[in-house]
Scaffold this active site. Sequence first.
Site, PDB file in Angstrom:
ATOM      1  CD  GLN A   1      -2.753   1.229   2.472  1.00  0.00           C
ATOM      2  OE1 GLN A   1      -2.619   0.373   3.348  1.00  0.00           O
ATOM      3  NE2 GLN A   1      -3.654   2.188   2.541  1.00  0.00           N
TER       4      GLN A   1
ATOM      5  N   GLY B   1       0.956   7.239   6.458  1.00  0.00           N
ATOM      6  CA  GLY B   1       1.860   6.119   6.207  1.00  0.00           C
ATOM      7  C   GLY B   1       3.156   6.214   6.976  1.00  0.00           C
ATOM      8  CD  GLU B   2       5.921   9.203  10.926  1.00  0.00           C
ATOM      9  OE1 GLU B   2       7.030   9.320  11.471  1.00  0.00           O
ATOM     10  OE2 GLU B   2       5.454  10.042  10.143  1.00  0.00           O
TER      11      GLU B   2
ATOM     12  CG  ASN C   1      -2.644   7.912  11.969  1.00  0.00           C
ATOM     13  OD1 ASN C   1      -1.912   6.973  12.197  1.00  0.00           O
ATOM     14  ND2 ASN C   1      -2.274   8.941  11.219  1.00  0.00           N
TER      15      ASN C   1
ATOM     16  NE  ARG D   1      -3.767   2.578   8.090  1.00  0.00           N
ATOM     17  CZ  ARG D   1      -3.473   1.508   7.378  1.00  0.00           C
ATOM     18  NH1 ARG D   1      -4.159   1.248   6.283  1.00  0.00           N
ATOM     19  NH2 ARG D   1      -2.494   0.703   7.740  1.00  0.00           N
ATOM     20  CB  ALA D   2      -8.313   1.129  14.584  1.00  0.00           C
TER      21      ALA D   2
END
Length: 270
Positions: free
Chosen positions: A58, A74-75, A109, A112-113
């Site tokens: 991803q 995407g950290e 964030n 996406r939990a």
Amino acid sequence: MALKPLFQKHNPYENPVNRVVEIPVSAITPNPAQPRVIFDDYELSQLAVSIRQNGMLQPITVRRLETGYELISGERRLRAAKLINMEQIPCIVISTDSESSAIFAVLENIQRADLNYIEEALAIKSLIEHYGITQEDCAAKLGIAQSTVANKLRLLRLTDEEKSLALRFRLNERQARSLLKLPPEKRISAIEKIGSLQLNTLQTDKLIAEMLGEKPIVRKKHVWAFKHVGLYINTFNKTIESMKSAGIECEATKNRTDEFVEYIVKIPLK
């Protein structure tokens, strides 16, 4: 016919917006509004191993700056890529300003939990303070209720020690918020007791009520009661009819006097 590569090499003279391109990892700077503050080293190493074996499934999301790119979401993937010394990373470049970038980072964030409830509260507080918006505006931008924003911000009244312990003992958000009912000197012992006994939310409410010297509220199940006897007799007759319709050869005999109605029901066991 040759297939085109999934991720195209980035050409700085082309417009990469809304396309998946490979960008040098060194050209991407962190998002100053990144809401996630806790990164588990073991989970990062596991993700890095997965990326090494399977590739980046991803892409991360970035926005273009004058001097490079700024991360939007995407950290963890970016950190994992750095662990295995990836030179290029697949990215989706979107066109947005700094405020929208911060909102995207929080939304990604939360949806996406990836954040715990304390990090969510800190991220929301940061958005409100940095951009000078109201709780109502913040709620509208994040697509959540204003009461949700207010409840999350209330968690920040806990001390740093209380927040840390609540997360360590795996208290859920509602349990952590219930601690605010207690005076500060009782909160640490409450957290330890909730965690050690693995109390659920209702048990936590009961414990806190007891610590406050209150009687816990017992919610009684409401039972609808009808005093008219005829309603029960009709219900009983319909039950007998339903049993016969279902093929149960039951026999019901009714005797009525001035004082009572007597039913004798015979139901075959075979």
